[in-house]
Motif scaffolding. Sequence first.
Motif, short mmCIF file in Angstrom:
data_model
loop_
_atom_site.label_atom_id
_atom_site.label_comp_id
_atom_site.label_asym_id
_atom_site.label_seq_id
_atom_site.Cartn_x
_atom_site.Cartn_y
_atom_site.Cartn_z
N ALA A 148 0.61 -1.32 -0.11
CA ALA A 148 0.36 0.03 0.12
C ALA A 148 0.94 1.65 0.68
O ALA A 148 0.69 2.08 -0.64
N LEU A 149 2.01 0.98 0.78
CA LEU A 149 3.03 2.46 1.05
C LEU A 149 3.37 2.58 -0.37
O LEU A 149 3.52 3.47 -1.14
N ALA A 150 4.60 1.12 -1.52
CA ALA A 150 4.64 2.12 -2.47
C ALA A 150 3.91 2.08 -3.29
O ALA A 150 3.93 3.35 -4.28
N GLY A 151 2.36 1.80 -3.11
CA GLY A 151 1.55 1.79 -4.11
C GLY A 151 0.87 3.18 -4.64
O GLY A 151 1.37 3.61 -5.15
N ALA A 152 0.79 3.82 -3.40
CA ALA A 152 0.25 4.97 -2.50
C ALA A 152 1.69 6.21 -3.32
O ALA A 152 1.70 7.46 -3.36
N TYR A 153 2.77 5.68 -2.96
CA TYR A 153 3.88 6.45 -3.22
C TYR A 153 4.07 6.78 -4.65
O TYR A 153 4.13 7.49 -5.53
N THR A 154 3.96 5.75 -5.77
CA THR A 154 3.70 5.63 -6.77
C THR A 154 2.47 6.40 -7.68
O THR A 154 3.06 7.37 -8.54
N LEU A 155 1.70 6.71 -6.94
CA LEU A 155 0.80 7.09 -7.36
C LEU A 155 1.04 8.11 -7.80
O LEU A 155 0.83 9.47 -8.14
N LEU A 156 1.38 9.05 -6.10
CA LEU A 156 1.32 10.48 -6.01
C LEU A 156 2.56 11.04 -6.72
O LEU A 156 2.25 12.26 -7.71
N TYR A 157 3.83 10.13 -7.27
CA TYR A 157 4.71 10.33 -7.41
C TYR A 157 4.58 10.46 -9.14
O TYR A 157 4.60 11.74 -9.65
N GLY A 158 3.36 10.00 -9.80
CA GLY A 158 2.71 10.36 -11.38
C GLY A 158 1.46 11.57 -10.97
O GLY A 158 1.78 12.38 -12.16
N LEU A 159 0.75 11.16 -10.09
CA LEU A 159 0.25 13.04 -9.86
C LEU A 159 0.83 13.79 -10.08
O LEU A 159 0.65 15.07 -10.70
N VAL A 160 2.18 14.22 -8.75
CA VAL A 160 2.87 15.65 -8.70
C VAL A 160 3.66 15.65 -10.66
O VAL A 160 3.47 16.89 -11.42
N TRP A 161 4.08 14.75 -11.24
CA TRP A 161 4.65 14.33 -12.44
C TRP A 161 3.27 15.02 -13.59
O TRP A 161 4.10 16.15 -14.19
N CYS A 162 2.47 14.63 -13.44
CA CYS A 162 1.57 15.28 -14.76
C CYS A 162 1.25 16.67 -14.05
O CYS A 162 1.11 17.44 -14.50
N ILE A 163 0.67 17.03 -12.76
CA ILE A 163 0.79 18.82 -12.15
C ILE A 163 1.70 19.29 -13.10
O ILE A 163 1.36 20.37 -13.13
N LEU A 164 3.32 18.63 -12.54
CA LEU A 164 4.14 19.65 -13.19
C LEU A 164 3.91 19.50 -14.65
O LEU A 164 4.02 21.45 -15.20
N ILE A 165 3.64 18.64 -15.15
CA ILE A 165 3.75 18.91 -16.79
C ILE A 165 2.31 19.77 -17.33
O ILE A 165 2.81 20.78 -18.00
N TRP A 166 1.29 19.93 -16.10
CA TRP A 166 0.31 20.46 -16.88
C TRP A 166 0.81 21.54 -16.68
O TRP A 166 0.61 23.12 -17.57
N MET A 167 1.64 22.61 -14.99
CA MET A 167 1.54 23.36 -15.35
C MET A 167 2.51 24.25 -16.09
O MET A 167 2.87 25.01 -16.80
N LYS A 168 3.66 23.47 -17.16
CA LYS A 168 4.41 23.54 -17.60
C LYS A 168 3.89 24.18 -18.60
O LYS A 168 4.43 24.96 -19.67
N LYS A 169 2.95 22.95 -19.27
CA LYS A 169 2.37 23.41 -20.64
C LYS A 169 1.59 24.47 -20.59
O LYS A 169 1.22 25.18 -21.32
N ALA A 170 0.67 25.25 -19.19
CA ALA A 170 0.24 25.91 -19.14
C ALA A 170 0.63 26.81 -19.08
O ALA A 170 0.30 28.54 -19.98
N LYS A 171 2.20 26.89 -18.71
CA LYS A 171 2.72 28.26 -18.39
C LYS A 171 3.57 28.56 -20.54
O LYS A 171 3.29 29.99 -20.23
#
Length: 177
Positions: A148-171
């Motif tokens: 569960a901890l490994a899955g949660a970190y993997t999902l959180l990492y993917g979510l942060v990665w997507c947000i950073l890509i979205w922010m970079k594209k919006a900028k």
Amino acid sequence: MEKLKSMVYVAGIMLLILAVTAGGLSIQYLAELLPASSYEDKGVYTFLPYQVLPIQVQNKGASSRSRRINPTKTVYMLYYRDTSGSGYQWRQQTVTRELGQELVETGATVERRVLSISANHSYITVEPGQTAESYTAGLRQRYIIILALAGAYTLLYGLVWCILIWMKKAKRDSQVW
């Protein structure tokens, strides 16, 4: 600031690799975990220490360079055998040879529950208060928590990665207009 960003990026990648590895191993161990019905309770036995021997184990605590130079290290195992003469043995790592030898000389006994595994004609020893059900439930809980901890970190990492890509594209899109 740029150095901090690169350190966070590298640490995130390293933690992601660790999380994926831990998750994969947890799945493997959960699949290999024997059900409680596979164990036969042989009862609680009293074990007496009889010798301390040095053994070589993989050096996991050192840095990468030190691990390459010294891939193994010596630890001391304290060996016990049951006092009833049924042939059961148990071993435990000691901090030093002297401490283990002191336990052998004092003859401090230890009680352990023996669980026999009939499928491969072997046995394990657990704390005397544990049963096969509590032993397997404890292992299952440990592996599920790690998964569960490994899955949660993997999902959180993917979510942060997507947000950073979205922010970079919006900028980038806002600079075009």
